[in-house]
Write an enzyme that holds these catalytic residues in place. Sequence first.
Site, PDB file in Angstrom:
ATOM      1  N   ASN A  71       0.835  -1.196   0.000  1.00 32.64           N
ATOM      2  CA  ASN A  71       0.000   0.000   0.000  1.00 32.64           C
ATOM      3  C   ASN A  71       0.879   1.259   0.000  1.00 32.64           C
ATOM      4  O   ASN A  71       1.594   1.537   0.961  1.00 32.64           O
ATOM      5  CB  ASN A  71      -0.890  -0.046   1.250  1.00 32.64           C
ATOM      6  CG  ASN A  71      -1.841   1.124   1.319  1.00 32.64           C
ATOM      7  OD1 ASN A  71      -1.442   2.278   1.197  1.00 32.64           O
ATOM      8  ND2 ASN A  71      -3.108   0.822   1.518  1.00 32.64           N
ATOM      9  N   GLY A  84       0.204   4.420   0.232  1.00 31.81           N
ATOM     10  CA  GLY A  84      -0.102   5.400   1.277  1.00 31.81           C
ATOM     11  C   GLY A  84       0.595   5.051   2.584  1.00 31.81           C
ATOM     12  O   GLY A  84       1.191   5.906   3.237  1.00 31.81           O
ATOM     13  N   LYS A  85       0.512   3.761   2.954  1.00 29.42           N
ATOM     14  CA  LYS A  85       1.124   3.317   4.209  1.00 29.42           C
ATOM     15  C   LYS A  85       2.644   3.465   4.142  1.00 29.42           C
ATOM     16  O   LYS A  85       3.280   3.897   5.094  1.00 29.42           O
ATOM     17  CB  LYS A  85       0.765   1.851   4.494  1.00 29.42           C
ATOM     18  CG  LYS A  85      -0.679   1.663   4.947  1.00 29.42           C
ATOM     19  CD  LYS A  85      -0.952   0.216   5.335  1.00 29.42           C
ATOM     20  CE  LYS A  85      -2.408  -0.021   5.643  1.00 29.42           C
ATOM     21  NZ  LYS A  85      -2.752  -1.426   5.859  1.00 29.42           N
ATOM     22  N   ASP A 114      -2.342  -4.512  11.207  1.00 33.52           N
ATOM     23  CA  ASP A 114      -3.639  -5.103  10.931  1.00 33.52           C
ATOM     24  C   ASP A 114      -4.687  -4.195  11.557  1.00 33.52           C
ATOM     25  O   ASP A 114      -4.479  -3.682  12.661  1.00 33.52           O
ATOM     26  CB  ASP A 114      -3.749  -6.515  11.512  1.00 33.52           C
ATOM     27  CG  ASP A 114      -4.905  -7.269  10.869  1.00 33.52           C
ATOM     28  OD1 ASP A 114      -5.015  -7.255   9.626  1.00 33.52           O
ATOM     29  OD2 ASP A 114      -5.727  -7.854  11.605  1.00 33.52           O
ATOM     30  N   PHE A 122     -12.295   5.294   2.889  1.00 33.95           N
ATOM     31  CA  PHE A 122     -12.579   3.959   2.338  1.00 33.95           C
ATOM     32  C   PHE A 122     -13.270   3.131   3.422  1.00 33.95           C
ATOM     33  O   PHE A 122     -13.504   3.609   4.530  1.00 33.95           O
ATOM     34  CB  PHE A 122     -11.267   3.280   1.891  1.00 33.95           C
ATOM     35  CG  PHE A 122     -10.375   2.901   3.048  1.00 33.95           C
ATOM     36  CD1 PHE A 122      -9.600   3.853   3.686  1.00 33.95           C
ATOM     37  CD2 PHE A 122     -10.321   1.586   3.524  1.00 33.95           C
ATOM     38  CE1 PHE A 122      -8.795   3.523   4.765  1.00 33.95           C
ATOM     39  CE2 PHE A 122      -9.510   1.244   4.611  1.00 33.95           C
ATOM     40  CZ  PHE A 122      -8.740   2.214   5.222  1.00 33.95           C
ATOM     41  N   GLY A 123     -13.563   1.891   3.090  1.00 34.97           N
ATOM     42  CA  GLY A 123     -14.100   0.942   4.071  1.00 34.97           C
ATOM     43  C   GLY A 123     -15.338   1.457   4.788  1.00 34.97           C
ATOM     44  O   GLY A 123     -16.315   1.890   4.164  1.00 34.97           O
ATOM     45  N   ASP A 161     -15.670   4.117   6.573  1.00 31.92           N
ATOM     46  CA  ASP A 161     -15.645   5.564   6.850  1.00 31.92           C
ATOM     47  C   ASP A 161     -17.007   6.252   6.715  1.00 31.92           C
ATOM     48  O   ASP A 161     -17.331   7.120   7.529  1.00 31.92           O
ATOM     49  CB  ASP A 161     -14.608   6.271   5.958  1.00 31.92           C
ATOM     50  CG  ASP A 161     -13.187   6.080   6.469  1.00 31.92           C
ATOM     51  OD1 ASP A 161     -13.029   5.612   7.613  1.00 31.92           O
ATOM     52  OD2 ASP A 161     -12.237   6.387   5.728  1.00 31.92           O
ATOM     53  N   HIS A 182      -7.058   5.594  14.238  1.00 31.64           N
ATOM     54  CA  HIS A 182      -6.417   4.445  14.891  1.00 31.64           C
ATOM     55  C   HIS A 182      -4.996   4.231  14.373  1.00 31.64           C
ATOM     56  O   HIS A 182      -4.094   3.916  15.131  1.00 31.64           O
ATOM     57  CB  HIS A 182      -7.268   3.190  14.673  1.00 31.64           C
ATOM     58  CG  HIS A 182      -7.718   2.985  13.255  1.00 31.64           C
ATOM     59  ND1 HIS A 182      -8.254   3.984  12.479  1.00 31.64           N
ATOM     60  CD2 HIS A 182      -7.684   1.888  12.437  1.00 31.64           C
ATOM     61  CE1 HIS A 182      -8.546   3.513  11.279  1.00 31.64           C
ATOM     62  NE2 HIS A 182      -8.214   2.245  11.232  1.00 31.64           N
ATOM     63  N   ARG A 183      -4.792   4.442  13.064  1.00 27.69           N
ATOM     64  CA  ARG A 183      -3.460   4.260  12.476  1.00 27.69           C
ATOM     65  C   ARG A 183      -2.515   5.344  13.012  1.00 27.69           C
ATOM     66  O   ARG A 183      -1.370   5.076  13.358  1.00 27.69           O
ATOM     67  CB  ARG A 183      -3.534   4.336  10.949  1.00 27.69           C
ATOM     68  CG  ARG A 183      -2.883   3.146  10.253  1.00 27.69           C
ATOM     69  CD  ARG A 183      -3.041   3.206   8.741  1.00 27.69           C
ATOM     70  NE  ARG A 183      -4.366   3.621   8.332  1.00 27.69           N
ATOM     71  CZ  ARG A 183      -5.424   2.812   8.303  1.00 27.69           C
ATOM     72  NH1 ARG A 183      -5.311   1.548   8.624  1.00 27.69           N
ATOM     73  NH2 ARG A 183      -6.604   3.262   7.930  1.00 27.69           N
TER      74      ARG A 183
HETATM   75  P1  IMP Z   1      -6.339  -3.472   6.738  1.00 25.16           P
HETATM   76  O1  IMP Z   1      -5.897  -4.381   7.843  1.00 25.16           O
HETATM   77  O2  IMP Z   1      -5.660  -2.112   6.810  1.00 25.16           O
HETATM   78  O3  IMP Z   1      -6.234  -4.100   5.403  1.00 25.16           O
HETATM   79  O4  IMP Z   1      -7.888  -3.165   7.000  1.00 25.16           O
HETATM   80  C1  IMP Z   1      -8.869  -4.194   7.042  1.00 25.16           C
HETATM   81  C2  IMP Z   1     -10.263  -3.648   6.842  1.00 25.16           C
HETATM   82  O5  IMP Z   1     -10.659  -2.863   7.984  1.00 25.16           O
HETATM   83  C3  IMP Z   1     -10.419  -2.707   5.653  1.00 25.16           C
HETATM   84  O6  IMP Z   1     -10.662  -3.421   4.479  1.00 25.16           O
HETATM   85  C4  IMP Z   1     -11.627  -1.871   6.067  1.00 25.16           C
HETATM   86  O7  IMP Z   1     -12.818  -2.558   5.813  1.00 25.16           O
HETATM   87  C5  IMP Z   1     -11.437  -1.763   7.579  1.00 25.16           C
HETATM   88  N1  IMP Z   1     -10.689  -0.528   7.921  1.00 25.16           N
HETATM   89  C6  IMP Z   1      -9.442  -0.441   8.429  1.00 25.16           C
HETATM   90  N2  IMP Z   1      -9.076   0.842   8.596  1.00 25.16           N
HETATM   91  C7  IMP Z   1     -10.121   1.593   8.178  1.00 25.16           C
HETATM   92  C8  IMP Z   1     -10.339   3.004   8.095  1.00 25.16           C
HETATM   93  O8  IMP Z   1      -9.485   3.850   8.422  1.00 25.16           O
HETATM   94  N3  IMP Z   1     -11.537   3.382   7.620  1.00 25.16           N
HETATM   95  C9  IMP Z   1     -12.508   2.509   7.227  1.00 25.16           C
HETATM   96  N4  IMP Z   1     -12.348   1.190   7.265  1.00 25.16           N
HETATM   97  C10 IMP Z   1     -11.155   0.722   7.755  1.00 25.16           C
END
Ligand code: IMP
Length: 199
Positions: free
Chosen positions: A9, A11-12, A67, A150-151, A153, A178-179
């Site tokens: 990723n 961005g990360k 994660d 995304f996700g 949000d 959280h990140r």
């Molecule tokens: P990953 O571990 O970063 O791949 O995140 C796993 C899943 O958690 C993502 O596919 C989203 O569905 C959800 N998720 C994680 N972080 C976010 C965020 O900052 N906003 C919205 N959904 C998130």
Amino acid sequence: MQLVLATTNKGKIKEISKLLNNKIELLSLKDFNIPPIPETGNTFEENAYIKAKTVSEKTGLMALADDSGLVVPYLKGEPGVHSARYSGPNATDEQNNLKLLTKLQNVPKAQRKAFFVCVIAVWHPSGKHFHVQGNWPGYIATEPKGHNGFGYDPIFIDEQTGLHAAEMSLEQKNQISHRALALKAFLQKWPNFLQQLQL
Ligand code: IMP
């Protein structure tokens, strides 16, 4: 010293490179040919360590993995580690959001509390390791709002501002998410960990 980020990723990679100020040579999964790592853990912590340890073993280098996901205590922690695939293996964000909204239909605000979790784990070939966690508290909306992010949000409301995460700019979200909290905690522990490695 080298550190492999267990992600492709962009961005990360950019966010972490900026924080570490070029003090360490950063590599990522783009530099190696490593097949996808199944996330078979029952917790965010387990999954972060599975990824960090696997990448460390396959590259012989220190590795960092994260994660993350959404936790709704009223739903016994769902979607949790299944956040990405909540409504099936090829689920879209819209389908996942709809599933969560449906499960919380007619559930009052007091029981709609939720939090995003991010765990960052570091694994060194010596077996030395550490992890940190960031939690972003809020609650689940009754309908989606906003087009950023995304996700989950669009349906996650930040406890502090009352804004849906998808209404925030990336800059605003990156200060409180959280990140962001996990990265802050990581930066606090990182110098000590590097020192331990040299003992
Ligand atoms: P990953 O571990 O970063 O791949 O995140 C796993 C899943 O958690 C993502 O596919 C989203 O569905 C959800 N998720 C994680 N972080 C976010 C965020 O900052 N906003 C919205 N959904 C998130």
